[in-house]
Design a protein around this motif. Structure first.
Motif, PDB file in Angstrom:
ATOM      1  N   ASP A  77       0.853  -1.189   0.000  1.00  0.00           N
ATOM      2  CA  ASP A  77       0.000   0.000   0.000  1.00  0.00           C
ATOM      3  C   ASP A  77       0.890   1.240   0.000  1.00  0.00           C
ATOM      4  OD1 ASP A  77      -2.322  -1.516   0.106  1.00  0.00           O
ATOM      5  OD2 ASP A  77      -2.347  -1.541   2.305  1.00  0.00           O
ATOM      6  N   THR A  78       0.603   2.171  -0.885  1.00  0.00           N
ATOM      7  CA  THR A  78       1.373   3.422  -1.007  1.00  0.00           C
ATOM      8  C   THR A  78       2.879   3.167  -0.904  1.00  0.00           C
ATOM      9  OG1 THR A  78       1.138   3.909   1.369  1.00  0.00           O
ATOM     10  CG2 THR A  78      -0.513   4.839  -0.145  1.00  0.00           C
ATOM     11  N   PRO A  79       3.444   2.401  -1.845  1.00  0.00           N
ATOM     12  CA  PRO A  79       4.869   2.099  -1.760  1.00  0.00           C
ATOM     13  C   PRO A  79       5.756   3.328  -1.855  1.00  0.00           C
ATOM     14  CG  PRO A  79       3.989   1.472  -3.904  1.00  0.00           C
ATOM     15  CD  PRO A  79       2.821   1.815  -3.039  1.00  0.00           C
ATOM     16  N   GLU A  80       5.221   4.422  -2.387  1.00  0.00           N
ATOM     17  CA  GLU A  80       6.010   5.646  -2.513  1.00  0.00           C
ATOM     18  C   GLU A  80       6.157   6.372  -1.184  1.00  0.00           C
ATOM     19  OE1 GLU A  80       1.713   6.821  -2.829  1.00  0.00           O
ATOM     20  OE2 GLU A  80       2.963   5.161  -3.577  1.00  0.00           O
ATOM     21  N   VAL A  81       5.520   5.868  -0.144  1.00  0.00           N
ATOM     22  CA  VAL A  81       5.578   6.487   1.182  1.00  0.00           C
ATOM     23  C   VAL A  81       6.600   5.756   2.054  1.00  0.00           C
ATOM     24  CG1 VAL A  81       4.274   6.949   3.303  1.00  0.00           C
ATOM     25  CG2 VAL A  81       3.197   7.296   1.057  1.00  0.00           C
ATOM     26  N   PHE A  82       7.489   6.518   2.683  1.00  0.00           N
ATOM     27  CA  PHE A  82       8.434   5.966   3.650  1.00  0.00           C
ATOM     28  C   PHE A  82       7.716   5.866   4.990  1.00  0.00           C
ATOM     29  CE2 PHE A  82      12.040   6.868   6.715  1.00  0.00           C
ATOM     30  CZ  PHE A  82      12.642   5.623   6.593  1.00  0.00           C
ATOM     31  N   ASP A  83       7.482   4.625   5.437  1.00  0.00           N
ATOM     32  CA  ASP A  83       6.637   4.398   6.608  1.00  0.00           C
ATOM     33  C   ASP A  83       7.310   3.369   7.509  1.00  0.00           C
ATOM     34  OD1 ASP A  83       4.686   3.841   8.467  1.00  0.00           O
ATOM     35  OD2 ASP A  83       3.276   2.942   7.049  1.00  0.00           O
ATOM     36  N   VAL A  84       7.940   3.833   8.591  1.00  0.00           N
ATOM     37  CA  VAL A  84       8.688   2.917   9.455  1.00  0.00           C
ATOM     38  C   VAL A  84       7.782   2.022  10.278  1.00  0.00           C
ATOM     39  CG1 VAL A  84      10.757   4.353   9.538  1.00  0.00           C
ATOM     40  CG2 VAL A  84       8.956   4.674  11.260  1.00  0.00           C
ATOM     41  N   ASP A  85       6.483   2.258  10.252  1.00  0.00           N
ATOM     42  CA  ASP A  85       5.527   1.366  10.902  1.00  0.00           C
ATOM     43  C   ASP A  85       4.966   0.327   9.928  1.00  0.00           C
ATOM     44  OD1 ASP A  85       5.556   2.243  13.542  1.00  0.00           O
ATOM     45  OD2 ASP A  85       4.116   3.849  13.159  1.00  0.00           O
ATOM     46  N   ARG A  86       5.447   0.291   8.701  1.00  0.00           N
ATOM     47  CA  ARG A  86       4.878  -0.610   7.689  1.00  0.00           C
ATOM     48  C   ARG A  86       4.950  -2.065   8.163  1.00  0.00           C
ATOM     49  NH1 ARG A  86       3.823   0.195   2.352  1.00  0.00           N
ATOM     50  NH2 ARG A  86       5.029   2.141   2.320  1.00  0.00           N
ATOM     51  N   ASP A  87       3.811  -2.720   8.154  1.00  0.00           N
ATOM     52  CA  ASP A  87       3.733  -4.103   8.600  1.00  0.00           C
ATOM     53  C   ASP A  87       2.404  -4.696   8.102  1.00  0.00           C
ATOM     54  OD1 ASP A  87       4.438  -6.464   9.928  1.00  0.00           O
ATOM     55  OD2 ASP A  87       3.413  -5.844  11.769  1.00  0.00           O
ATOM     56  N   PRO A  88       2.444  -5.782   7.330  1.00  0.00           N
ATOM     57  CA  PRO A  88       3.627  -6.544   6.935  1.00  0.00           C
ATOM     58  C   PRO A  88       4.442  -5.822   5.868  1.00  0.00           C
ATOM     59  CG  PRO A  88       1.680  -7.402   5.841  1.00  0.00           C
ATOM     60  CD  PRO A  88       1.188  -6.340   6.803  1.00  0.00           C
ATOM     61  N   ASN A  89       5.648  -6.319   5.654  1.00  0.00           N
ATOM     62  CA  ASN A  89       6.556  -5.670   4.713  1.00  0.00           C
ATOM     63  C   ASN A  89       7.342  -6.743   3.955  1.00  0.00           C
ATOM     64  OD1 ASN A  89       8.297  -4.005   3.330  1.00  0.00           O
ATOM     65  ND2 ASN A  89       8.876  -2.785   5.105  1.00  0.00           N
TER      66      ASN A  89
END
Length: 414
Positions: A340-352
């Motif tokens: 989801d929104t791969p262009e966003v840097f998201d350190v909470d991204r989970d799963p990854n």
């Protein structure tokens, strides 16, 4: 299906391209319109006797190729998708001795031996020392810069912990880490004119690492010690590495364990400083998911390759036996079908489920646990000691055909 609007002659492995940017818009175009596409090249431009390669850009297809070594070989043309134009075929073939460029069953045998150094127990044994080293690295950089000063994050911080981790892992004296840094730089910098490195100089650097490691191996065989080198080369009744095999293992570590983690840390710092909300979140919460997102965002290895062992089909295209197939991890890690929104840097991204450590299969990165540990430790140390770090200049990128590298990143401290 619409034809992708790529300029004539566009080549994802052109080192001038990565010198300036990762071609994310072009990857997006291919994923949508032609996820497996033939990219023509002039004869010998990449060191190979062929006319191009297939660019594989979707996450699912990169995983498929990675997990079917019987169809897609790492040995036939090695995993390196582009060498310098003057690379000799015998020099390419010599690289088959590196684990990265092996196929099963030989790959299976060697990997089973070297993975002794990367067990959870082995990594835990390093953690305390690496935690302390990370703190000292950051504190030293801060002290050298002085109040209101600036420094090169690449040389002062990002490169140090991976080098020290390798030294700690295999018992290289800390005083020798600068040699490993210099040799590994020369091995991968043949496309960057600033370094004035030729293929010959790169091969000489590789020979230096091999000789250094083989001497270590010989020493441990004569005088075993309680270290990983002894475990790998002198283990009784468990199989062991010959001295030259250990040498090629260290050669791989010098690039795979050093260059990649250094660039992930550098890109991670740049991402934090250009996404201050994420830096604030990280300093406040220290999410355990941050290291994986840093690797996804950075994707230090833009691409590796495989070679088809037989006629097959991939992404609706007929791949002929002997065709080279480029696995573009930078594209797969930005595939909106997976993220989801791969262009966003998201350190909470989970799963990854990123492919920054490879697409699975036999070549999934041995050092993943060590790399994520290093990333966690260094950013925790930065957040503790220099929470007000700021950009002091644009990153200077490495000119390379397959590495998403940064040569210099100036940062300032308060």
């Amino acid at each position: 299906m619409p034809c992708p609007a790529l300029p004539d002659g566009f080549d994802f492995t052109d080192p001038d391209l990565l010198h300036h940017r990762v071609p994310l818009p072009e990857f997006a175009e291919l994923r949508q319109a032609e996820p497996v596409r033939w990219i023509p090249q002039s004869a010998n431009v990449a060191g190979f006797q062929d006319e191009g390669y297939w660019a594989v850009t979707r996450h699912a297809d990169v995983k498929y190729v990675s997990t079917h070594p019987e169809l897609f070989s790492s040995t036939l043309n090695t995993a390196i998708i582009r060498f310098g134009p003057h690379m000799e075929r015998d020099a390419i073939d010599a690289q088959r001795l590196i684990l990265l460029n092996m196929d099963p069953p030989e790959h299976t045998r060697v990997r089973q031996i070297v993975q002794r150094g990367f067990t959870p127990r082995a990594i835990r044994a390093l953690e305390k020392n690496l935690h302390d080293r990370a703190g000292r690295i950051v504190e030293t950089a801060l002290a050298n810069a002085g109040p209101g000063g600036s420094f090169d994050f690449v040389t002062e911080v990002a490169s140090e912990l991976p080098l020290q981790a390798i030294a700690e892992l295999i018992g290289i004296p800390q005083d020798d880490r600068a040699k490993i840094f210099d040799w590994s730089n020369k091995m991968i910098a043949y496309d960057d004119p600033e370094y004035a490195i030729t293929e010959e100089i790169g091969q000489e650097a590789a020979t230096e690492i091999l000789a250094y490691a083989m001497n270590m191996s010989a020493d441990r065989k004569q005088c075993p010690a309680k270290d990983i080198v002894t475990t790998l080369v002198a283990a009784e009744d468990e199989g062991n590495l010959a001295s030259d095999e250990f040498g090629f293992f260290v050669l791989m570590l010098a690039v795979a364990g050093n260059e990649t983690t250094r660039n992930a840390i550098t890109h991670g710092m740049h991402a934090f400083l250009t996404h201050p909300d994420q830096w604030d979140l990280y300093k406040r919460e220290r999410p355990a998911t941050a290291a994986e997102e840093i690797v996804r965002w950075a994707t230090p290895i833009v691409a590796f390759q495989r070679t088809a062992t037989q006629d097959t089909e991939l992404g609706g295209k007929q791949i002929r036996k002997g065709d080279r197939v480029g696995l573009f991890y930078s594209s797969a890690n930005n595939d909106p079908e997976v993220f989801d929104t791969p262009e966003v840097f998201d350190v909470d991204r989970d799963p990854n489920p990123h492919l920054g450590f490879g697409g699975g299969g036999p070549h999934f990165c041995l050092g993943k646990s060590l790399a994520t540990l290093e990333i966690d430790l260094i950013f925790n140390a930065i957040a503790d000691a220099m929470p007000g770090v700021r950009l002091a200049g644009d990153p200077r990128r490495l000119r390379s055909a397959w590495i998403n590298g940064v040569k210099e990143l100036q940062v300032g401290v308060d």
